[in-house]
Structure formats: C-alpha cells, structure tokens
Design an enzyme around this catalytic site. Structure first.
Site, mmCIF file in Angstrom:
data_model
loop_
_atom_site.group_PDB
_atom_site.id
_atom_site.type_symbol
_atom_site.label_atom_id
_atom_site.label_comp_id
_atom_site.label_asym_id
_atom_site.label_seq_id
_atom_site.Cartn_x
_atom_site.Cartn_y
_atom_site.Cartn_z
ATOM 1 N N GLN A 181 0.817 -1.226 0.000
ATOM 2 C CA GLN A 181 0.000 0.000 0.000
ATOM 3 C C GLN A 181 0.846 1.271 0.000
ATOM 4 O OE1 GLN A 181 -3.177 0.210 -0.533
ATOM 5 N NE2 GLN A 181 -3.829 -1.897 -0.236
ATOM 6 N N HIS A 203 -0.871 -3.596 -9.172
ATOM 7 C CA HIS A 203 -2.227 -3.100 -9.444
ATOM 8 C C HIS A 203 -2.715 -2.057 -8.441
ATOM 9 C CE1 HIS A 203 -4.837 -5.535 -6.601
ATOM 10 N NE2 HIS A 203 -3.721 -6.246 -6.539
ATOM 11 N N THR A 239 8.170 -18.879 -16.444
ATOM 12 C CA THR A 239 8.394 -17.893 -17.510
ATOM 13 C C THR A 239 7.937 -16.513 -17.044
ATOM 14 O OG1 THR A 239 8.068 -19.626 -19.130
ATOM 15 C CG2 THR A 239 7.838 -17.355 -19.928
ATOM 16 N N CYS A 323 -10.775 -8.096 0.406
ATOM 17 C CA CYS A 323 -10.582 -9.539 0.485
ATOM 18 C C CYS A 323 -11.533 -10.167 1.493
ATOM 19 C CB CYS A 323 -9.150 -9.869 0.883
ATOM 20 S SG CYS A 323 -7.974 -8.935 -0.038
HETATM 21 N N1 PLP Z 1 -0.649 -6.824 1.185
HETATM 22 C C1 PLP Z 1 -1.437 -5.751 1.346
HETATM 23 C C2 PLP Z 1 -1.149 -4.793 2.437
HETATM 24 C C3 PLP Z 1 -2.517 -5.529 0.485
HETATM 25 O O1 PLP Z 1 -3.304 -4.477 0.655
HETATM 26 C C4 PLP Z 1 -2.763 -6.475 -0.553
HETATM 27 C C5 PLP Z 1 -3.928 -6.332 -1.442
HETATM 28 O O2 PLP Z 1 -4.949 -5.783 -1.059
HETATM 29 C C6 PLP Z 1 -1.889 -7.569 -0.676
HETATM 30 C C7 PLP Z 1 -0.845 -7.719 0.213
HETATM 31 C C8 PLP Z 1 -2.069 -8.588 -1.765
HETATM 32 O O3 PLP Z 1 -1.608 -8.074 -2.991
HETATM 33 P P1 PLP Z 1 -2.037 -8.759 -4.367
HETATM 34 O O4 PLP Z 1 -3.468 -8.375 -4.586
HETATM 35 O O5 PLP Z 1 -1.140 -8.152 -5.404
HETATM 36 O O6 PLP Z 1 -1.836 -10.202 -4.233
#
Ligand code: PLP
Length: 402
Positions: A181, A203, A239, A323
């Site tokens: 973040q 992303h 790859t 999530c």
């Molecule tokens: N770590 C943190 C602090 C995040 O906010 C996120 C995604 O929300 C992730 C890890 C996971 O990243 P990714 O979506 O690229 O797997």
C-alpha cells in the site's frame, strides 16, 4: 456520475501503462529464456525494467525478483526464510508479526504454525501502531524474522519501519515489510532503512493485476518455495510475465511526488467533510496515515447499507478490506484497534487515487451526509429511538404439539 474511491482494493491501469505493455503481447512476445533474437528482446526488456525498479528504491537489479503479486511476494518472503532455516536443521524458528497484517501474511503465518514455527502476533494501539517495547520483549534467541507491514490497507496507519529495522539489525534478525500500500505513496529508499525483504504489487499503483515484486537484500538466506527453472535468480521459477513487468516499471516511472501532495489535500478535505456528520469517527492515525486513506465509522448504521446506497449513486467504497468483504465477520483490523462495536459496523473506507478530483470529494461528502441521515431514520439504534419490543399475540393452537 462515477466516482471510484476504492483504490486500495485496486486502481485503474494507466493508459500509458497499457500502451507500454501492448507490444509485448503481439510484437515482442518472446520468452526471455530463448536464445534467438525474440528471446533476447524479451530478456533486454526484462533487465531494463528490473533496473528501473531497482533504481526507484536504490537497490541493485539482482535484489529485485518479479512475482505474481503482493500475496506471492509475502509468501516467498516468509516461507522462503523458514525453508532456509529448516533445510539447515534448525528445529526452533520464531517469527514476529502484528495482528493487523493483510491475510497474505496472517494466513501464511497460520500455515507456518502448522509446520511447527512459533509466531508472535504483536498488538497495536488504538491508532494501529505497534509498540517497539513489545517488539523488543518478544524477541527470543531463535527469532529469525520480523514481518511488519509498512502501512495498513484498511486504516492507512504507517508503522515506524526505520525504528523496527534498527531493532531487527541490533538483534541480527531479518526484517520483512509488506509495502503493497505504500509504494509511490511513501518514499521507500532501502539505503535509509534496514530492511531485508519488501513486498510490492503493481495493481495498487495503476499497473496491471497479477504482477508483483520482492526486494531481497543481497545474502538474505532464502530458499525458493516453488520448483522449476532457474528464473529470477533461482528464487521464483516460471516464464516471466514480460508485459506485466513492463507495465509495473512504467507505472513506477510515471508516478510523481506531486500526486502525493494532491491526494493528501483531498484526503484532508474528505476527512473534514465527513467528520461534520454527527456521530462519526476517523479510524486510524490522524497524521501518520496513507495520503489516500480515509476510514470513518458512522454510528448506528451498517457499513454495508452505506456502501450499497453509495454504489447506487455511482460511488465505489469499501467496508473493511476487499478480500474479507464477502464475510460478515467484523474486520480484524478494526477489532485490533479496539473500536466500539457500533463504529466497527458502520465503518467505511474511502481510498483516493491521483485521478480523484475536488468535485468527486464534494459530491461524496454531500452524498454520504444524506445517506447517513436517511439510514439513521430507519435505525432502531439511533439516538432518541428506543428498541421497539413487539409482543406478538400467540394465536397458534399448541394442544396437539408433541
Ligand atoms: N498486502 C497488502 C497490504 C494488500 O493491501 C494487498 C492487497 O490488497 C496484498 C498484500 C495482496 O496483494 P495482491 O493483490 O497483489 O496479491
């Protein structure tokens, strides 16, 4: 009107990023491991991107490996270190982390506990900051790794990673930070901080999905956690995703310091506007927070209700982390900062991007105000309203019940 204020979940891929990536799908699509000219083109693009990435954080190119995202980077960092020590027959391994980490860390730690690794989950204070004293007192003779996130994805609180790094160095313990973040939002210069491993994701910074990176300081003991070819300095086989890597490097290249200033101003305007709504509370640290994060709890109403009404008005926000939004469990982060139940349930996260405008913020403040007012009218918990306990008359004939 469409206003996207969920940029900690993901961001729009910048048009310049898409443009930079396109040739690597249809023209320069070679495999970086092939010996012919198409392979050499891909290899050159890969090493240029790695160099750009390394320069951004003042690291060496060979200290950067590309992964499929923040989740994989976190897994490689934690499991890779543990695998190294297990391979060296160390039978006692201890890791220190915090109880507000992203599930990519927390669930990896749970898996490691299943392998017999001891894990300490540090508590945080009411603003989401770990205690350095508690960190020091949790260190054991066999502590191998400290993993504390740079900034929290839900409440935006930024941890004192420089101080944590110093403690780790003093005790000769490896230090990993999840900077998913913070990349492009907080300066990360590895010459300034003592850190051995850092996770990143594209992303969240207007790059494509499915591409991440892990900084691994030279000589850090780490074993791969998947097996295959000798890609990525034998630390992450498979790859390479050249278009994704090109996009990630481009997203970094076009990020500007002025974007941080712009987001900070709009963030503060949004905070001021939302806190004018009665019975609202800012969650997280007042100043030590991400330039794009606003997390506010509105008492007496459900966050999901606010989210759906805002979505109807064209505004995208989140309740807790994307999530975990499929579950009705209250957020582990909001619970960890010991918020009252009424605030946790009415918490909304607004996360800005460099594309957020003042007009977006004005419209959001106005719209949230009227939605909160409307929902509170129907809330049995709202001040001034008492619970109406309705006594139903039992007209059912129970005579034949067994
Ligand atoms: N770590 C943190 C602090 C995040 O906010 C996120 C995604 O929300 C992730 C890890 C996971 O990243 P990714 O979506 O690229 O797997």
């Amino acid at each position: 009107m469409k206003i996207y204020l969920d940029n900690s979940a993901t961001t729009i891929t910048d048009k310049q990023v898409v443009k930079a990536m396109l040739p690597y799908f249809t023209k320069n699509y070679g495999n970086a491991s092939s010996l012919h000219y198409a392979g050499s083109e891909a290899q050159k693009a890969l090493s240029d991107a790695r160099k750009k990435f390394a320069e951004y954080i003042h690291a060496l190119p060979e200290e950067i490996i590309f992964t499929s995202g923040g989740t994989e980077s976190d897994n490689i960092a934690l499991m890779g270190v543990v695998q190294y020590y297990r391979a060296n027959d160390e039978n006692k391994i201890h890791i220190i982390t915090s109880n507000i980490e992203h599930p990519a860390i927390l669930n990896t730690c749970k898996a490691l506990e299943g392998w017999g690794v001891e894990v300490t989950y540090l508590e945080v204070d009411e603003e989401g900051i770990i205690s350095l004293e508690q960190l020091k007192s949790s260190i054991k003779p066999y502590t191998k790794l400290i993993s504390i996130m740079h900034a929290n994805n839900e409440i935006g609180t930024i941890q004192p990673i420089k101080e944590i790094g110093e403690i780790a160095k003093e005790h000769k313990i490896l230090f990993h930070t999840d900077a998913v973040q913070t990349l492009t939002k907080v300066k990360i210069d590895i010459q300034d901080i003592n850190v051995d491993l850092i996770s990143f994701s594209a992303h969240k910074i207007h790059g494509p999905k499915g591409i991440g990176a892990l900084y691994i300081k030279k000589h850090t003991p780490l074993k791969p956690i998947t097996y295959g070819g000798s890609h990525e300095y034998k630390k992450r086989p498979g790859t390479e995703n050249i278009p994704g890597i090109i996009g990630f490097a481009k997203a970094l290249e076009i990020s500007k310091h002025e974007d941080i200033e712009k987001m900070t101003k709009l963030r503060d305007k949004l905070i001021d506007g939302l806190l004018k709504i009665p019975k609202s509370k800012l969650n997280g640290h007042k100043t030590n927070r991400l330039c794009n994060n606003v997390n506010v709890g509105f008492e007496f109403i459900e966050g999901e209700g606010i989210l759906m009404h805002l979505s109807d008005k064209g505004i995208c926000v989140s309740t807790g982390s994307a999530c975990s939004s499929a579950s009705l469990e209250p957020s582990h982060v909001l619970k960890a900062i010991k918020l009252r139940h009424e605030i946790i349930h009415g918490a909304i996260r607004f996360t800005l991007s460099k594309y957020t405008t003042e007009k977006d913020i004005d419209y959001t403040i106005k719209t949230v105000g009227s939605i909160v007012k409307k929902l509170r009218k129907f809330s049995a918990l709202h001040e001034g309203k008492k619970y109406d306990i309705i006594e139903y008359e039992d007209t059912h004939d129970h005579a034949n019940e067994e």
